[in-house]
Design a protein around this motif. Structure first.
Motif, PDB file in Angstrom:
ATOM      1  N   GLU A  87       0.840  -1.195   0.000  1.00  0.00           N
ATOM      2  CA  GLU A  87       0.000   0.000   0.000  1.00  0.00           C
ATOM      3  C   GLU A  87       0.873   1.243   0.000  1.00  0.00           C
ATOM      4  N   ARG A  88       0.382   2.309  -0.637  1.00  0.00           N
ATOM      5  CA  ARG A  88       1.120   3.570  -0.678  1.00  0.00           C
ATOM      6  C   ARG A  88       1.195   4.205   0.713  1.00  0.00           C
ATOM      7  N   ARG A  91      -1.779   5.874   2.338  1.00  0.00           N
ATOM      8  CA  ARG A  91      -2.985   5.074   2.610  1.00  0.00           C
ATOM      9  C   ARG A  91      -2.779   4.006   3.664  1.00  0.00           C
ATOM     10  N   ILE A  92      -1.538   3.667   3.943  1.00  0.00           N
ATOM     11  CA  ILE A  92      -1.290   2.495   4.796  1.00  0.00           C
ATOM     12  C   ILE A  92      -1.502   2.838   6.278  1.00  0.00           C
TER      13      ILE A  92
END
Ligand SMILES: NC(=O)c1ccc[n+]([C@@H]2O[C@H](COP(=O)([O-])OP(=O)(O)OC[C@H]3O[C@@H](n4cnc5c(N)ncnc54)[C@H](OP(=O)(O)O)[C@@H]3O)[C@@H](O)[C@H]2O)c1
Length: 247
Positions: A87-88, A91-92
């Motif tokens: 995940e980027r 966003r994580i």
């Protein structure tokens, strides 16, 4: 280091790169013990390496001590690691970000502590399997790259402590410097970077050198057999460039 008859423990040796390592050591007549949560998987389809299998969680401190005491290894390869949640950074969540800290780093710490404190027999070698992400980062896998770099520091601190305490142990790092299709961590990474680049899995896998886990195991086993990893601390292994010293 003549590998014949050596007691070698491959932690995380039932699948992927660890299985390639276990097979490579077994065919060189080492006494290989594989540790994995489901160690029976090592007896799955394909070539059956002649190994002893122990089911245990590598992050369990008691298991690390118990297995080290039971097997008294000459060489421990700490390869076990989690598939990173891909995940980027925007966003994580923290839980996902720390996945590899709670598995790869935690397991490395416990096995290194057991080696230093039991201690392992003088001449013993502990190898931590890191990642190329520890060198160049991996923006789609959260805390993975940092966790794999932390393993270098654990090895270096342990090496210093061994010298200070006169234990005669060596702690080293192997960096698989590519992604390997057909492995847990490799397939996870290839799928995420393929999607981000608008490529298919096969197209993205083809951007990496063609190297199987067994090729990787053979390269590492030959390197250890030839040099005992005496010449450097951190080694990169890659299909096209072979073994290179990082530091
Ligand atoms: N594959 C790549 O492309 C690549 C590239 C660079 C670096 N690496 C590094 O190389 C190592 C192996 O990667 P891989 O892709 O070959 O992994 P994999 O195919 O997912 O296999 C992981 C192995 O570790 C074991 N394992 C995982 N968690 C464990 C735990 N808590 N306790 C005991 N055993 C555990 C697994 O067995 P169980 O599930 O039964 O426990 C299995 O034997 C990892 O440290 C990874 O970060 C991989």
């Amino acid at each position: 280091m003549d590998l014949e008859g050596k007691r070698i423990v491959v932690v995380g040796g039932s699948r992927g790169l660890g299985r390639g390592l276990a097979e490579a050591f077994a065919v060189r007549a080492a006494e290989v013990t594989v540790v994995a949560r489901n160690a029976a998987a090592v007896q799955g389809p394909g070539e059956q390496p002649a190994v002893t299998a122990i089911s245990a969680d590598a992050t369990d401190v008691d298991a690390a001590w118990r297995i080290m005491e039971q097997t008294r290894p000459d060489l421990v390869i700490m390869n076990a690691g989690a598939e990173p949640p891909m995940e980027r950074i925007d966003r994580i969540g923290w839980e996902a970000f720390t996945t590899n800290w709670n598995v790869d780093v935690k397991a490395a710490l416990h096995w290194v502590q057991a080696a230093l404190t039991l201690p392992m027999t003088p001449g013993g070698l502990v190898v931590l399997v890191s990642s190329g992400a520890a060198v160049q980062g991996s923006p789609l896998s959260g805390g993975y790259a940092g966790a794999k770099r932390a393993q270098w520091f654990i090895a270096k601190y342990a090496e210093g402590l061994s010298a200070e305490l006169g234990l005669g142990l060596r702690f080293r790092v192997i960096v698989p410097r590519q992604m390997f299709a057909g492995t847990g961590v490799g397939d996870t990474g290839i799928a995420a970077y393929a999607a981000a680049a608008g490529r298919t899995f096969a197209e993205h896998a083809a951007t990496w050198p063609d190297m199987t886990p067994r090729d990787f195991g053979d390269m590492v086993a030959d390197l250890i057999g030839r040099t005992g990893l005496a010449g450097a601390m951190v080694y990169a292994v890659r299909g096209d460039t072979g073994v290179t010293v990082i530091e």
